[in-house]
Design a protein around this motif. Sequence first.
Motif, short mmCIF file in Angstrom:
data_model
loop_
_atom_site.label_atom_id
_atom_site.label_comp_id
_atom_site.label_asym_id
_atom_site.label_seq_id
_atom_site.Cartn_x
_atom_site.Cartn_y
_atom_site.Cartn_z
N HIS A 1 -0.56 5.70 5.78
CA HIS A 1 -0.06 4.40 5.78
C HIS A 1 1.08 4.05 6.13
CE1 HIS A 1 -3.72 2.18 4.29
NE2 HIS A 1 -3.90 3.40 3.58
N THR B 1 3.68 5.94 -5.51
CA THR B 1 3.86 6.11 -6.85
C THR B 1 2.55 6.84 -7.33
OG1 THR B 1 4.68 3.66 -6.89
CG2 THR B 1 3.46 4.43 -8.99
N LEU B 2 1.48 6.80 -6.71
CA LEU B 2 0.21 7.92 -7.11
C LEU B 2 0.59 9.32 -6.46
CD1 LEU B 2 -2.91 5.57 -5.94
CD2 LEU B 2 -1.94 5.95 -8.36
N GLY B 3 1.29 9.52 -5.50
CA GLY B 3 1.77 10.68 -5.01
C GLY B 3 0.54 11.21 -4.17
N SER B 4 -0.13 10.50 -3.52
CA SER B 4 -1.38 11.03 -2.70
C SER B 4 -0.58 11.21 -1.14
CB SER B 4 -2.54 10.08 -2.54
OG SER B 4 -2.95 9.83 -3.81
N ARG C 1 -1.51 12.80 1.77
CA ARG C 1 -2.01 12.39 3.05
C ARG C 1 -2.40 11.05 3.33
NH1 ARG C 1 -8.12 14.77 3.82
NH2 ARG C 1 -8.55 12.87 2.42
N GLU C 2 -2.78 10.05 2.27
CA GLU C 2 -2.97 8.92 2.37
C GLU C 2 -1.66 7.92 2.89
OE1 GLU C 2 -5.20 6.10 1.67
OE2 GLU C 2 -6.91 7.84 1.69
N THR D 1 0.86 -1.13 -0.06
CA THR D 1 -0.05 -0.09 0.09
C THR D 1 0.74 1.20 0.00
OG1 THR D 1 -1.49 -1.17 1.42
CG2 THR D 1 -1.86 1.14 1.01
N ALA E 1 3.94 1.50 -1.14
CA ALA E 1 4.43 1.59 -2.41
C ALA E 1 3.48 2.17 -3.39
CB ALA E 1 4.92 0.33 -2.95
N VAL E 2 2.24 1.82 -3.49
CA VAL E 2 1.47 2.24 -4.53
C VAL E 2 1.06 3.64 -4.28
CG1 VAL E 2 -0.98 1.81 -5.31
CG2 VAL E 2 0.47 -0.13 -5.06
#
Lengths: 134, 134, 134, 134, 134, 134
Positions: free
Chosen positions: C81, C71-74, C76-77, C65, C67-68
Amino acid sequence: MPIDQTRKQIADAAVEAVFGIRLTTDALPGEPASAAELREKLMTQAFADSWTRTALDQKTRSLITVAVIATLGSDRELRAHVGGALKLGATPDELVDLFIHLGAYIGAPRAGAGWAVASEVLVKHAKRTKDASQ
Amino acid sequence: MPIDQTRKQIADAAVEAVFGIRLTTDALPGEPASAAELREKLMTQAFADSWTRTALDQKTRSLITVAVIATLGSDRELRAHVGGALKLGATPDELVDLFIHLGAYIGAPRAGAGWAVASEVLVKHAKRTKDASQ
Amino acid sequence: MPIDQTRKQIADAAVEAVFGIRLTTDALPGEPASAAELREKLMTQAFADSWTRTALDQKTRSLITVAVIATLGSDRELRAHVGGALKLGATPDELVDLFIHLGAYIGAPRAGAGWAVASEVLVKHAKRTKDASQ
Amino acid sequence: MPIDQTRKQIADAAVEAVFGIRLTTDALPGEPASAAELREKLMTQAFADSWTRTALDQKTRSLITVAVIATLGSDRELRAHVGGALKLGATPDELVDLFIHLGAYIGAPRAGAGWAVASEVLVKHAKRTKDASQ
Amino acid sequence: MPIDQTRKQIADAAVEAVFGIRLTTDALPGEPASAAELREKLMTQAFADSWTRTALDQKTRSLITVAVIATLGSDRELRAHVGGALKLGATPDELVDLFIHLGAYIGAPRAGAGWAVASEVLVKHAKRTKDASQ
Amino acid sequence: MPIDQTRKQIADAAVEAVFGIRLTTDALPGEPASAAELREKLMTQAFADSWTRTALDQKTRSLITVAVIATLGSDRELRAHVGGALKLGATPDELVDLFIHLGAYIGAPRAGAGWAVASEVLVKHAKRTKDASQ
């Protein structure tokens, strides 16, 4: 958690309304049995949880889907959803407007690549419509 | 090539119809003079070339814009276009449906991040509407 | 379709196992009531449909999670995590290895931006651990 | 700067441990000679600088790689790394769990497209395993 | 594998040529010691392996870097590399041309967001240059 | 708004300077007539609005284009623009340097996938050059 059968049936009906077909979620030979759960989850996530809602009408939701998938660049899904958009009442001219908009908002290369996919669907659709009317 | 004044005026009118304001394209102090041409081009690309078209209605085009910009993750533009969507007649419930759809199609993190931006605009809008009605 | 209460409760428990907190899904004042359904769907999509599975252990799923989302660049999330990964037993050295891997696979700018977020979480965590042991 | 031979040899060994093959980095006929340096750099960046580390075990690093490459949408690399994951001990059920997780975190279209690639690898692998046992 | 000191020194020199400063790669208090290796790897990947090459001149490589990072949307890195571009001889007008090009190729929202970052750097640079000349 | 003929002619000339060919923007049989406007807009957005500018030279703009399109992952456009770069004077060694740079900045999978496309163009180009010289 497992997909309950009600969610699955609701998704099946929504898929049929958008694409005019039933999608199987069975595992392929050589895949683990759990691959069926993967397909069910991807399908219910979109078709039980979102396509069943009523604030947006289905044609608008379909056009939004085409725009988002063209932005992501997933060609196989794009092909399916351009067909879905036509089935739900979008016109070829509306799709042209949508891809002109994408040209401005995601740039010419991705908009052009998406249009190449959409165009194939439109051309086949025009041919089928013409054949059917003869 | 330079932006011709007709394209610029058409874009100005389209911007005003979407956002309710005029956007300046002047170069800021410290920027080179050519920065004005950059702003004009970004503006005309979207507002003269696309928002002036008529196959899609403006509310649908606005919802598509919100979906695409949330997919790209450009927060400042998203804020402006959620406001534009409300101005063009989209309801808060339609925007909720749109972000539920994004949850399925671009994943929970990006849909959630986009909703956080949209929610701020809706909350301010609700407050303004309430204040205005008192 | 509405979220059934069993899915919601399962998701609540999974969220608590990962983050150590309950997440509210209530609509904020000024949001439409349907915003609660949006939050429930984003939450159940991840926490009822995926985090409850058992082929992958939770620590591995958590590292995936992180890593993904990097990669997305979010951001706050990502912050949430990285905290979750530590709670589920990942070590700071494992997170370093993960971001070195991202450097090779998504490039230095995104890996570096993700590490800047992860580092803040690690530094706070180290401070809390140190304070607690005094 | 040129790749030193020690880094190259370390990367060769790591590639062989992940994929079970040696990768050539030679320039193809018609490419400039410097293309060999490009291939060496892409290979050492990943396989000398990251895969040689020990805080994460190789199976976990492999699952992370599959997740990240599916998020990027690079099909050829994904195919290779799903094979690598199986070689490093990941089970088909773990890969199903991984793509269910991607469904929630990057959305159904990209997760489904990635699964289509992974599924091909699994089906071939199942066939090979079955043939070998007869 | 560890970073050898020669690669590190070469990267240090290349960083100084681009940004005019030395970057520390030390671990921060509260980070694990291995965070230094992460920073070294991200730095050498770019500055020992690429910026030291000579087929492209440094100004061209710098403009390419600005374009790629604006496409990725990594604001902090973009700020640094716009400064680097000016240091390596790029003019403000060349940067305007670059972002007009991005408008066409990645779309107006991302090009506009990137320009907002670049503009801040240019405005500060213009002010510094003016102050220095008084 | 419609494309004026002057913009179209300017774009036609710029396309010919970059690719050595004329691109038709006519609607295909089966497409709606408005598809011609879509193609004109995508073409003028890039070739009338950007490629006609003079602060950046054409070779530099071309290298930037290759880098950006490889980052986006649009293979068909990448193929065309690698050919364009060679036509505008970029050398194969410069393209190698560019993709080594992309390895560091967007990661090995996308840089490697982009190089696979670029390499095909270079190999064909080398063959054509060799054949022509015999």
